[in-house]
Enzyme design. Structure first.
Site, PDB file in Angstrom:
ATOM      1  N   SER A   1      49.317  34.516  37.805  1.00 42.84           N
ATOM      2  CA  SER A   1      49.551  34.681  39.237  1.00 42.84           C
ATOM      3  C   SER A   1      50.759  33.963  39.828  1.00 42.84           C
ATOM      4  O   SER A   1      51.052  34.149  41.005  1.00 42.84           O
ATOM      5  CB  SER A   1      48.309  34.268  40.021  1.00 42.84           C
TER       6      SER A   1
ATOM      7  N   SER B   1      48.122  36.913  41.853  1.00 41.33           N
ATOM      8  CA  SER B   1      47.487  36.775  43.147  1.00 41.33           C
ATOM      9  C   SER B   1      48.338  36.035  44.168  1.00 41.33           C
ATOM     10  O   SER B   1      48.012  36.044  45.354  1.00 41.33           O
ATOM     11  CB  SER B   1      46.147  36.039  42.999  1.00 41.33           C
TER      12      SER B   1
ATOM     13  N   LYS C   1      50.120  28.417  49.199  1.00 43.17           N
ATOM     14  CA  LYS C   1      49.164  29.495  48.953  1.00 43.17           C
ATOM     15  C   LYS C   1      47.846  29.089  49.613  1.00 43.17           C
ATOM     16  O   LYS C   1      47.447  27.924  49.544  1.00 43.17           O
ATOM     17  CB  LYS C   1      48.986  29.664  47.439  1.00 43.17           C
TER      18      LYS C   1
HETATM   19  N1  GLN Z   1      45.443  39.024  37.277  1.00 41.97           N
HETATM   20  C1  GLN Z   1      44.644  37.943  36.765  1.00 41.97           C
HETATM   21  C2  GLN Z   1      43.254  38.003  37.326  1.00 41.97           C
HETATM   22  O1  GLN Z   1      43.014  38.810  38.186  1.00 41.97           O
HETATM   23  C3  GLN Z   1      45.269  36.624  37.040  1.00 41.97           C
HETATM   24  C4  GLN Z   1      45.067  36.122  38.413  1.00 41.97           C
HETATM   25  C5  GLN Z   1      45.521  34.711  38.578  1.00 41.97           C
HETATM   26  O2  GLN Z   1      46.343  34.207  37.794  1.00 41.97           O
HETATM   27  N2  GLN Z   1      44.996  34.038  39.569  1.00 41.97           N
HETATM   28  O3  GLN Z   1      42.394  37.277  36.903  1.00 41.97           O
END
Ligand code: GLN
EC number: 6.3.5.7
Length: 483
Positions: free
Chosen positions: A175, A151, A76
Site C-alpha cells: 500500500s 490503500s 494517512k
Molecule cells: N492490496 C493489499 C490488501 O488489500 C495490500 C493493502 C495494504 O498494503 N494495506 O491487503
C-alpha cells in the site's frame, strides 16, 4: 511554490526565502481548490497547520534548524491524531477522535512538520484501488477516470497532484509502493519493526509498516528519518540505531549487484512494463551496477498465503470494533447480539466484511492447520528464498505492479482480480523486508514503477540506488496535467 520538494522547502526555509506559514497557506488554498477533483483528503486540519507553521517559524528564528522544521505533510487517516478524527476510511470510525498521537505523528510533530490534514484510504487499509473508502473513491491525478492505487491512495494522489510535498502511508501488502507506482511517486516500505506501529490502526499486525510517500528518494530519506526509530510502546519495534539516510544518498553504485528474479517476467506482466523495467536496468548498469539473474521459486504461493494471513490477523484486530468498546453503534438494539450484528453490519463495508469472514474461517478449529498454518509455512519459504538471493546480490529489482492503474470500478466485482495485482509487493511484507518503488516511465499516459528490495535494515541502500537513478532520469519530475 507548490512544486517544491521537501529538500527544496528545507533550503528555502533555511535561506528565509519564505516562511512555513506562507507556504502552509498556499498549500491549504491549493487543496481547497483542487482536491474536490481527487477526494484525497478525509479531513483538513487548517487551524492546527497554521499553529504548527507559526511555531516552526518561531523555532527557526530562535536558531533551530532541521529538514522537517516547518515542512508541510499529511497523515494517512489510520495514524491516530489526538483530538482529530481518525477514521481509517470507515463509517465505523467516522466519529472517532483519537485520544493520543501515534508515535509517527508525535515524532514528526516534534521535528517541526506541519500537518495539513488526514488523507483518504481504503477502508481499514484493505484494497489496492482506494475504492473501498467510506468517504468515496480517490481519483488518479494522471487520469481522473483511473484509480490511484491503494490503500494509501489519498496520500499518493495528493502528493502526485502537488497539493503537498510528502505524506505518511502504510504498507501491509504493497500500500505504499503500489500507489507510488500508479501516481509517479517514490515510496518506501521500511523493514518490519523500523517504524513504530503504535497508534497506527492495525490491519494485519505482522505485516503492517509505516513509511514515506514523496516525489523523490531524497525526500523519502528526509521523511523516513523523522519516522524511524525504536519505540518502547511497540513490542515489535526494533532497537537498532537509525542511520543518516541522507548521508548515503550519493554513495557510488560501482559494483552493486542487482538480482533480477526470472519469475518476475512471466505471463501476467504487461510487456510494455517489462520493457520499461529493462530500461531502468540498463540505466543502473551505466551507473556501475552488475546484473545477475536470480530465482524466487516460492513466489507463486505468496498471494494465497498473504490472503489467508492478512484476513486472519484482520479478523482478530477488527473484533474490537463492536459498537461497545470502539466504533459505530446501531440505533435501538434489541439485545447484545443484535447490537454487535447490526453495529458491525452497518459500520463495515463489503470488503472488510469479506476479509473478516475469510479470516475467521481460516482460524477456526479444523481449518487452522489446513489454511493458517500452511500459509505460515509458505511465509517461511518466501523468506528463505530472499535470504538465499541476498547471499548473491545486494538488491533485487523488478516491476512494482503487473499493470498500470486500472479504471475506476474495473475490478469491483472481482476481488480476486484485484488481489492478483499485489503479486510483486506482498512478498516483502511476508518476509519483513524493506522495499521501494520509484518512477520508471509511462504506459498510455499512466505512470509505471520499478521496485527495489534490500536485506533487513538496508533502507539507506534503497534510497541511495533510487537517488542515483533519479539524478540520471527525469521520470520523477513529470507533473500530471491540470495540477
Ligand atoms: N492490496 C493489499 C490488501 O488489500 C495490500 C493493502 C495494504 O498494503 N494495506 O491487503
Amino acid at each position: 511554490m507548490h512544486q517544491m520538494t521537501l529538500a527544496e522547502i528545507a533550503r528555502g526555509l533555511a535561506d528565509k526565502k519564505f516562511s512555513s506559514e506562507e507556504l502552509t497557506k498556499v498549500l491549504l488554498a491549493r487543496i481547497t481548490q483542487l482536491d474536490p477533483q481527487l477526494n484525497s483528503f478525509i479531513s483538513l486540519t487548517e487551524d492546527l497547520a497554521i499553529e504548527q507553521a507559526k511555531a516552526a517559524d518561531a523555532r527557526r528564528s530562535n536558531g533551530e534548524s532541521g529538514a522537517l522544521l516547518g515542512a508541510p505533510i499529511a497523515h494517512k487517516d489510520l495514524f491516530c491524531t489526538q483530538g482529530i478524527r481518525t477514521s481509517c476510511g470507515s463509517k465505523m470510525l467516522d466519529n472517532f477522535k483519537a485520544p493520543y498521537d501515534a508515535t509517527v505523528v508525535a515524532k514528526l510533530a516534534a521535528a517541526g512538520a506541519v500537518t495539513l490534514g488526514k488523507t483518504n484510504m481504503d477502508e481499514f487499509a484493505m484494497g489496492s484501488a482506494n475504492e473501498s473508502s467510506w468517504y468515496g473513491a480517490v481519483k488518479n491525478p494522471w487520469n481522473l477516470e483511473h484509480v490511484p492505487g491503494g490503500s494509501s491512495g489519498g496520500s499518493a494522489a495528493a502528493v502526485a497532484a502537488r497539493l503537498l510535498p510528502a505524506a505518511t502511508a502504510t504498507d501491509t501488502g504493497g500500500s505504499i509502493r503500489q500507489p507510488a507506482a500508479f501516481t509517479n511517486l517514490t515510496g518506501l516500505k521500511p523493514t518490519y519493526g523500523r517504524v513504530s506501529r503504535w497508534g497506527m490502526i492495525a490491519y494485519a499486525s505482522s505485516l503492517d509498516q509505516g513509511g514515506p510517500l514523496a516525489r523523490t528518494a531524497e525526500d523519502c530519506a528526509i521523511l523516513l528519518q523523522g519516522m524511524a526509530g525504536f519505540d518502547q510502546n511497540d513490542s515489535t519495534s526494533i532497537d537498532e540505531p537509525v542511520p543518516d539516510y541522507s548521508a548515503s544518498l550519493n554513495d557510488s553504485l560501482q559494483g552493486l549487484r542487482i538480482g533480477v528474479p526470472k519469475e518476475y517476467f512471466s505471463a501476467g506482466l504487461d510487456p510494455r512494463i517489462a520493457e520499461l523495467i529493462q530500461n531502468s536496468i540498463q540505466q543502473l548498469q551505466k551507473l556501475g551496477a552488475v546484473i545477475k539473474e536470480i530465482s524466487l521459486p516460492n513466489m507463486q504461493h505468496a498471494i494465497p498465503a498473504y490472503y489467508v494471513i492478512a484476513p486472519a490477523e484482520a479478523s482478530s484486530n477488527l473484533s474490537r470494533f463492536d459498537g461497545v468498546r470502539f466504533g459505530h453503534r446501531c440505533e435501538n438494539p434489541e439485545n447484545l447480539i443484535d447490537l454487535y450484528k447490526r453495529s458491525r453490519g452497518e459500520g463495515f463495508g463489503a470488503e472488510v466484511q469479506r476479509r473478516i469472514m475469510v479470516g475467521a474461517y481460516a482460524l477456526s478449529a479444523g481449518y487452522y492447520d489446513a489454511y493458517y498454518l500452511k500459509a505460515q509455512k509458505i511465509r517461511r519459504l518466501v523468506k528463505n528464498d530472499f535470504m538465499a538471493a541476498f547471499n548473491e546480490v545486494d538488491i533485487i529489482l523488478g516491476p512494482t505492479t503487473p499493470n498500470p492503474a486500472w479504471k475506476l470500478g474495473a475490478k469491483n466485482s472481482d476481488p480476486v482480480a484485484a488481489y492478483l495485482e499485489d503479486v510483486y509487493t506482498i512478498t516483502a511484507n511476508l518476509a519483513g523486508l524493506p522495499g521501494l518503488s520509484m518512477p520508471a516511465g509511462f504506459v498510455d499516459g499512466l505512470p509505471v514503477g520499478v521496485q527495489l528490495l534490500a536485506p533487513y535494515f538496508h533502507e539507506g541502500r534503497l534510497l541511495n540506488v533510487a537517488h542515483q537513478y533519479q539524478l540520471n532520469t527525469d521520470w520523477h519530475t513529470r507533473t500530471p496535467t491540470g495540477f
